[in-house]
Design a protein around this motif. Structure first.
Motif, PDB file in Angstrom:
ATOM      1  N   ALA A  29       0.871  -1.180   0.000  1.00  0.00           N
ATOM      2  CA  ALA A  29       0.000   0.000   0.000  1.00  0.00           C
ATOM      3  C   ALA A  29       0.908   1.230   0.000  1.00  0.00           C
ATOM      4  CB  ALA A  29      -0.914  -0.017   1.216  1.00  0.00           C
ATOM      5  N   ASP A  30       0.337   2.408   0.035  1.00  0.00           N
ATOM      6  CA  ASP A  30       1.063   3.665  -0.096  1.00  0.00           C
ATOM      7  C   ASP A  30       2.504   3.615   0.415  1.00  0.00           C
ATOM      8  OD1 ASP A  30      -1.145   4.816  -1.249  1.00  0.00           O
ATOM      9  OD2 ASP A  30      -1.956   5.450   0.694  1.00  0.00           O
ATOM     10  N   SER A  31       2.688   3.589   1.707  1.00  0.00           N
ATOM     11  CA  SER A  31       4.043   3.619   2.254  1.00  0.00           C
ATOM     12  C   SER A  31       4.334   2.400   3.119  1.00  0.00           C
ATOM     13  CB  SER A  31       4.239   4.885   3.087  1.00  0.00           C
ATOM     14  OG  SER A  31       3.325   4.884   4.168  1.00  0.00           O
TER      15      SER A  31
ATOM     16  N   GLN B 134       2.559  -1.852   4.075  1.00  0.00           N
ATOM     17  CA  GLN B 134       1.825  -3.031   3.642  1.00  0.00           C
ATOM     18  C   GLN B 134       0.466  -3.060   4.305  1.00  0.00           C
ATOM     19  OE1 GLN B 134       4.020  -6.626   4.043  1.00  0.00           O
ATOM     20  NE2 GLN B 134       5.655  -5.922   2.699  1.00  0.00           N
ATOM     21  N   CYS B 135      -0.492  -3.611   3.607  1.00  0.00           N
ATOM     22  CA  CYS B 135      -1.864  -3.693   4.089  1.00  0.00           C
ATOM     23  C   CYS B 135      -2.217  -5.178   4.244  1.00  0.00           C
ATOM     24  CB  CYS B 135      -2.786  -3.003   3.093  1.00  0.00           C
ATOM     25  SG  CYS B 135      -4.473  -2.830   3.644  1.00  0.00           S
TER      26      CYS B 135
ATOM     27  N   CYS C 266      -8.073   0.633  -0.285  1.00  0.00           N
ATOM     28  CA  CYS C 266      -6.618   0.484  -0.152  1.00  0.00           C
ATOM     29  C   CYS C 266      -5.935   0.023  -1.430  1.00  0.00           C
ATOM     30  CB  CYS C 266      -6.289  -0.482   0.983  1.00  0.00           C
ATOM     31  SG  CYS C 266      -6.848  -2.165   0.688  1.00  0.00           S
ATOM     32  N   GLY C 267      -6.702  -0.186  -2.501  1.00  0.00           N
ATOM     33  CA  GLY C 267      -6.107  -0.580  -3.775  1.00  0.00           C
ATOM     34  C   GLY C 267      -5.833  -2.063  -3.916  1.00  0.00           C
TER      35      GLY C 267
END
Length: 89
Positions: free
Chosen positions: A26-28, A30-31, A69-70
């Protein structure tokens, strides 16, 4: 209104239920996601049932969390597939 499942049906369903743990970038960071999935495979071997559970869980995460969250089925990495009766948090 709730209807109780017969004991045999509930035990068969529990035997086909898996907890699937997934992670994706994810952005910066992990999700992480986890889903409880009951596979439709009645008499399939263990490996096939696990593969089906992972596939169903990845699809669920994509449909439920993609806008948040993509997560997509292509970017999600499965790190745990366990029977629900054996799972410990």
């Amino acid at each position: 209104f709730r209807d109780r499942l017969p004991r045999g049906t509930a035990l068969r369903r529990l035997a086909r239920t898996y907890v699937v743990g997934m992670v994706h970038p994810a952005d910066s960071g992990q999700c992480y996601h986890a889903r409880q999935v009951t596979t439709p495979c009645l008499n399939a071997p263990e490996e096939v049932a696990r593969d089906h559970a992972a596939l169903i869980a990845a699809a669920l995460v994509q449909t439920q969390r993609r806008t948040r969250c993509g997560a997509t089925a292509a970017t999600v990495r499965i790190h745990r597939v366990e029977r629900a009766v054996d799972w410990h948090p």
